[in-house]
Write an enzyme that holds these catalytic residues in place. Structure first.
Site, PDB file in Angstrom:
ATOM      1  N   LYS A  61       8.934  18.737  -3.661  1.00  0.00           N
ATOM      2  CA  LYS A  61       8.490  20.127  -3.506  1.00  0.00           C
ATOM      3  C   LYS A  61       6.962  20.167  -3.511  1.00  0.00           C
ATOM      4  O   LYS A  61       6.314  19.637  -4.440  1.00  0.00           O
ATOM      5  CB  LYS A  61       8.999  20.942  -4.692  1.00  0.00           C
ATOM      6  CG  LYS A  61       9.841  22.129  -4.325  1.00  0.00           C
ATOM      7  CD  LYS A  61      10.376  22.767  -5.586  1.00  0.00           C
ATOM      8  CE  LYS A  61      10.793  24.183  -5.296  1.00  0.00           C
ATOM      9  NZ  LYS A  61      11.255  24.867  -6.510  1.00  0.00           N
TER      10      LYS A  61
HETATM   11  O1  G3P Z   1      13.394  29.129  -6.846  1.00  0.00           O
HETATM   12  C1  G3P Z   1      12.225  29.718  -7.292  1.00  0.00           C
HETATM   13  C2  G3P Z   1      12.429  30.344  -8.610  1.00  0.00           C
HETATM   14  O2  G3P Z   1      12.562  29.399  -9.628  1.00  0.00           O
HETATM   15  C3  G3P Z   1      11.438  31.374  -8.924  1.00  0.00           C
HETATM   16  O3  G3P Z   1      12.165  32.436  -9.361  1.00  0.00           O
HETATM   17  O4  G3P Z   1      12.621  34.526 -10.488  1.00  0.00           O
HETATM   18  O5  G3P Z   1      10.656  33.120 -11.200  1.00  0.00           O
HETATM   19  O6  G3P Z   1      10.612  34.349  -9.044  1.00  0.00           O
HETATM   20  P1  G3P Z   1      11.459  33.666 -10.061  1.00  0.00           P
END
Ligand code: G3P
Length: 214
Positions: free
Chosen positions: A83
């Protein structure tokens, strides 16, 4: 649409894997920090559970440091996908690693041009972050529609991995928008198989059967 779990928690990964429909895992430094263990050690354990792609994020922010870090991560297991952030350095590293046969997942994608450029650089996955766009009153699902149209117009093979999904409607929306993969937190995966009418329907069937046949 493939299903990945968005977590670094081994119990959640095992439970999702036991459902029999899990295709891969995404992690990031925040998710690893929650587990409080060294990144590489946790990746070894995750790759023992799941055979599909497991995304591992570099901590370096400059091309010359990203590439060796990525090459070390890639040695952990054959299913590791690197990533990298959607930055100019990330784009260059994507091209370098793709040319060396290492698969990449270009993360923190917030606009269609980032998705276009990483496809040109040979990215395996691009990760538009829907929830975080919605958080700032933009339209995360619309970004997936736009990336799908661009990729289909030109035949780019990069897969669209819808990320930062927060609730079941996000999943339905990205499936309709043509995402190739949805990465989802465990609690949202669990909720996706639930409906109160399913539960009350089972109760009614069993009650009718018992009433008639004991
Ligand atoms: O896949 C990306 C994720 O881990 C981020 O999610 O909810 O922190 O925006 P969030």
């Amino acid at each position: 649409m493939d299903l990945y779990i968005d977590t670094a928690n081994l119990d959640e990964i095992r439970q999702a894997n036991d459902l029999g429909v899990l295709d891969g895992v995404t992690t990031n430094p925040s998710l690893i920090a929650k587990e409080g263990v060294p990144y590489a050690d946790q990746l070894v354990k995750i790759c023992e559970i799941v055979a599909g792609p497991v995304s591992a994020e570099v901590l370096a922010t400059e091309h010359d440091a990203m590439v060796p870090e990525a090459e070390e991560l890639a040695k952990i297991a054959d299913n590791i996908v690197i990533k990298l952030p959607c930055t100019p350095d990330g784009l260059k590293a994507c091209k370098t690693l793709s040319d060396r046969g290492i698969r990449t997942n270009m993360t923190l994608c917030f606009q269609p041009l980032q998705a276009w450029l990483v496809a040109k650089a040979g990215a395996f996955l691009v990760s538009p972050f829907l929830g975080r766009l919605d958080d700032i009153s933009e339209d995360g699902v619309d970004l997936v529609h736009k990336i799908r149209a661009i990729y289909d117009n030109y035949g780019y093979e990069t897969k669209i991995l819808a990320a930062s999904l927060r609730h079941p409607k996000h999943i339905v929306d990205v499936a309709l928008a043509g995402a190739d993969v949805a990465t989802i937190p465990y609690k949202v995966i669990a909720g996706a198989m639930k409906h109160p009418l399913t539960d009350s329907g089972i109760e009614r069937f069993l009650a009718d059967y018992r009433k008639a046949l004991g």
